[in-house]
Scaffold this active site. Structure first.
Site, PDB file in Angstrom:
ATOM      1  N   GLU A  45       0.823  -1.218   0.000  1.00  0.00           N
ATOM      2  CA  GLU A  45       0.000   0.000   0.000  1.00  0.00           C
ATOM      3  C   GLU A  45       0.861   1.274   0.000  1.00  0.00           C
ATOM      4  O   GLU A  45       0.830   2.086   0.928  1.00  0.00           O
ATOM      5  CB  GLU A  45      -0.982  -0.014   1.173  1.00  0.00           C
ATOM      6  CG  GLU A  45      -1.983  -1.147   1.043  1.00  0.00           C
ATOM      7  CD  GLU A  45      -3.123  -1.104   2.054  1.00  0.00           C
ATOM      8  OE1 GLU A  45      -2.961  -0.456   3.094  1.00  0.00           O
ATOM      9  OE2 GLU A  45      -4.156  -1.727   1.797  1.00  0.00           O
ATOM     10  N   GLU A  64      -6.134  -8.276  -1.175  1.00  0.00           N
ATOM     11  CA  GLU A  64      -6.694  -8.410   0.173  1.00  0.00           C
ATOM     12  C   GLU A  64      -8.195  -8.183   0.062  1.00  0.00           C
ATOM     13  O   GLU A  64      -8.651  -7.051  -0.131  1.00  0.00           O
ATOM     14  CB  GLU A  64      -6.090  -7.374   1.124  1.00  0.00           C
ATOM     15  CG  GLU A  64      -4.599  -7.542   1.329  1.00  0.00           C
ATOM     16  CD  GLU A  64      -3.998  -6.498   2.277  1.00  0.00           C
ATOM     17  OE1 GLU A  64      -4.760  -5.825   2.998  1.00  0.00           O
ATOM     18  OE2 GLU A  64      -2.766  -6.351   2.271  1.00  0.00           O
TER      19      GLU A  64
HETATM   20  C1  GLA Z   1      -4.282  -3.100   4.716  1.00  0.00           C
HETATM   21  C2  GLA Z   1      -2.920  -3.728   4.771  1.00  0.00           C
HETATM   22  C3  GLA Z   1      -2.878  -4.996   5.556  1.00  0.00           C
HETATM   23  C4  GLA Z   1      -3.721  -4.879   6.778  1.00  0.00           C
HETATM   24  C5  GLA Z   1      -5.130  -4.585   6.347  1.00  0.00           C
HETATM   25  C6  GLA Z   1      -6.162  -4.647   7.450  1.00  0.00           C
HETATM   26  O1  GLA Z   1      -4.993  -3.366   3.603  1.00  0.00           O
HETATM   27  O2  GLA Z   1      -2.354  -3.949   3.505  1.00  0.00           O
HETATM   28  O3  GLA Z   1      -1.542  -5.262   5.906  1.00  0.00           O
HETATM   29  O4  GLA Z   1      -3.224  -3.891   7.600  1.00  0.00           O
HETATM   30  O5  GLA Z   1      -5.118  -3.296   5.803  1.00  0.00           O
HETATM   31  O6  GLA Z   1      -5.856  -3.932   8.563  1.00  0.00           O
END
Ligand code: GLA
Length: 714
Positions: A188, A344
């Site tokens: 991210e 995710e």
């Molecule tokens: C983000 C991050 C993950 C995790 C999720 C949920 O998407 O990429 O590592 O922290 O949030 O908390």
């Protein structure tokens, strides 16, 4: 020695570093290893179905059981390692990948392949302690303490050197491991903004590269105002930490562009190492949908495919599918419409550090995952396999909880695991097609962050309001960016196109003259590319095309306003452009209140073979947008179906002669959709009539391959 030199000549060193990384970036292959990356083929012919897995946090004697359970649920993919830097390199230059080899082997024994994260999102404590200045610095100039993640300065030379070393070691170690099918770069990307001395020096070098001369920069930024004229490059400040928090909007927009490019350079640097050492592995990174600090349409040129993190229940109301839908479409659009994956996908109750969010019916996890597929995902990977026992994210559920009990979420995900493989032959090769697109302008979004019009202004809310109206009628909607080709669309919606360059003006004119219908909204054409106010009559460069002039406007503060269209009144807010329609421009709606009552609020200007609709305000009722969508679509020659039942989405993917229609029920109540055509159920093969019944949280994937019906539907 280097440090000493650096101290005395930061600008020179950073300028060289900037130019160097910039030129490295330019060598990165433009579009990854292939055009239209086929995720299913890449995942050994299986629909990519996975979980984010953190073996480093669980006893090794649990791994084999995890792998068996994953296999039983249809999981054939994991993403691992993106926060495991200290486990991969416990001390500088000492690499330990054996544990990851074993995890990969255990998973591969169950037919599960992996994407490995480059672990740069979580630099180890030893690195911070050796080079304290790798810590990012906030707007006030205060460095963050160790203890979070992605809190590094992405222009710090020590951090960049450490990044190159770990990425090189990881690529070397795994380049021939068949269980590793690719790499995810960092995690991210996109924040925090950087305000340390390295960033300042790099920003100054960036400005020099862009403007060549100080006279040019001073002119472009209008630094005559308040006597902010710069007489040396080293005087150029970073934005924001000023008395009263004021900023030159031109400087601030260039800083946003600089930070965007610095992030891109960081990704490109890693991508280049991975491609050189491990050319058979695919490269991606996990992105954040509507997150706007980064222009994904530029970042993604270096990737093989787009991946993003989808948490619909974290920030959305349960039955509101429009936000996640638009995010999927934006992510797809950010790489020219190519299919993508969700790296995710929400797999359990969200929360984060301190408070839990709201639990959803287990069936919804399946509906959200199908939504991703309906919008072009060729892979869905749930976050995370098991809820953490440790650290910040104990309040963020995975599929399993800490006790590994095969709960309802696991059983639901296992059910879907079987379904997606049955659907695979239908899905492979299909793509989302649309006649309607939303134009997102990263420069305008940044410029509005710098100078929001009023407290109530929200660029994304406008996007969603128009988007929702077309989606409610079952139409696919694409997202495009200014530099992309949008000539194939019939209808282009470009809300609040604040920053307009001559190039964009020319493209929009060609689009309209060629027969397209362009929808513009309030506050368009106000700024030039330098975030300087236009000297033309508003809407500036777009005035001629839109066939309107704006001499007066009223920012909504507390007053109530409404517009009247086709005999009906609709409430409106945020901003009121009072339009003076030119000759040949029709008035579609008028203001209903205040001193400009009766004056034009919405206009339509036929131009060439197309038309421009200008909406001078932000109506606040869905009823307006429903009417408006029908009107704009009719004008553009786009067929729209009737309104879908509330809480039900229709979306489609297609390839020559075949269309897959997805019907998704986000509510717990049964719903009936009047589809109007006969189809077949892609999972069961059974024929389905024109009325389709959906149970609560139900999903139908329907095949329409009858070409006559196909024509009828368009
Ligand atoms: C983000 C991050 C993950 C995790 C999720 C949920 O998407 O990429 O590592 O922290 O949030 O908390």
């Amino acid at each position: 020695m280097f440090i000493l030199k650096f101290k005395f000549r930061p600008i020179l060193v950073i300028a060289l570093a900037w130019i160097f990384t910039g030129s490295l970036a330019a060598q990165t292959p433009k579009s990854g290893t292939s055009q239209n990356f086929n995720l299913i083929r890449w995942n050994h012919g299986k629909f990519l179905y996975g979980a984010d897995y953190y073996p480093e946090a669980w006893p090794q004697n649990q791994w084999a059981q995890d792998a068996r359970r994953m296999h039983a649920a249809g999981i054939n993919f994991v993403r691992m390692g993106e926060f495991a830097w200290v486990k991969m390199e416990p001390a500088e230059g000492q690499y330990h990948f054996g544990w990851l080899d074993q995890a990969l082997q255990t998973l591969a024994a169950q037919g599960i392949h992996a994407v490995l994260g480059t672990p740069t999102a979580a630099p180890p404590a030893w690195l911070y302690s050796k080079y304290p200045d790798i810590a990012a610095v906030n707007r006030q100039g205060i460095a963050y303490r160790f203890g979070s993640r992605r809190d590094y300065s992405l222009l710090n030379p020590h951090f960049l050197a450490a990044t190159r070393a770990i990425v090189t070691a990881e690529a070397e170690h795994f380049k021939n491991n068949p269980a590793v099918i690719g790499f995810q770069i960092d995690n991210e990307l996109g924040n925090p903004y950087c305000y340390d001395r390295y960033c300042q020096a790099a920003f100054q070098a960036w400005c020099r590269k862009k403007y060549h001369t100080l006279a040019g920069l001073n002119r472009a930024w209008g630094t005559i105002f308040w006597g902010h004229t710069y007489t040396a490059w080293t005087q150029i400040p970073l934005p924001w930490n000023t008395l009263f928090g004021v900023v030159n909007p031109s400087l601030a927009l260039d800083y946003d562009r600089f930070f965007d490019q610095a992030t891109r350079n960081f990704l490109d640097m890693q991508a280049q190492i991975l491609r050189r050492i491990a050319p058979t592995k695919a490269i991606t990174t996990n992105e954040m949908g509507m997150f706007d600090a980064i222009d994904y349409s530029k970042l993604n040129r270096a990737l093989d495919f787009v991946a993003w993190d989808n948490y619909p229940m974290f920030d959305q109301r349960h039955a509101n599918y429009f936000g996640p839908g638009l995010s999927h479409d934006l992510m797809r659009g950010s790489k020219d419409g190519e299919n993508f994956m969700v790296m995710e996908e929400e797999g359990g109750l969200p929360g984060w550090t301190t408070f839990w969010g709201r639990q959803a019916a287990p069936g919804l996890y399946r509906v959200w995952a199908y939504q991703a597929i309906a919008h072009g995902a060729d892979g869905v990977c749930y976050f995370r396999w098991r809820t953490s026992r440790y650290g910040t994210e104990q309040y963020w559920q995975g599929i399993l909880d800490q006790d590994s009990y095969p709960n309802t979420r696991y059983r639901m995900i296992a059910r879907m695991g079987k379904e997606v493989q049955r659907l695979r032959p239908w899905l492979e090769g299909t793509e989302v097609r649309s006649q309607i697109a939303m134009l997102i302008s990263p420069a305008s979004r940044w410029a509005f962050h710098i100078q929001p019009l009023t407290k109530g202004f929200d660029y994304n809310r406008q996007l969603l309001a128009y988007y929702r109206a077309f989606r409610r009628r079952g139409a696919n909607v694409d997202v495009v960016f200014p530099q992309q080709d949008f000539s194939q669309y019939k209808l282009l919606i470009a809300p609040s196109l604040f920053v307009v360059t001559p190039q964009l003006e020319a493209k929009l004119s060609a689009f309209v003259r060629g027969g397209g219908v362009l929808v513009l909204t309030y506050r368009s054409g106000v700024k030039n590319g330098n975030n300087v106010f236009t000297a033309r009559t508003l809407p500036g460069r777009l005035a001629r095309l839109a066939g309107v002039e704006i001499h007066d406007y009223d920012p909504a503060t507390t007053q109530r306003q409404a517009i009247a269209m086709n005999g009906k009144k609709y409430p409106a807010g945020v901003w009121f452009d009072i339009l003076t329609p030119g000759a040949g421009t029709q008035t579609l709606a008028r203001y209903a209140r205040l001193f400009y009552r009766g004056q034009a609020a919405v206009s339509l200007h036929p131009e060439g073979r197309g038309a421009v609709i200008y909406v001078g305000t932000e109506p606040s009722s869905h009823a307006f947008y429903n009417q408006f969508a029908a009107l704009a679509a009719r004008r553009a020659g786009v067929h729209l179906s009737g309104l879908l039942p509330a809480g039900v989405e229709e979306a489609s993917r297609e390839k020559a002669g075949t269309r897959l229609i997805f019907l998704l029920n986000y509510t717990g109540q049964p719903k009936t959709v009047a589809l109007g055509i006969a189809t077949r159920n892609a999972l069961t093969g059974g024929s389905v009539g024109a009325q389709v019944k959906l149970p609560g949280y139900g999903v139908r994937v329907l095949i329409e391959s009858d070409s006559a019906a196909f024509t009828f539907r368009r």
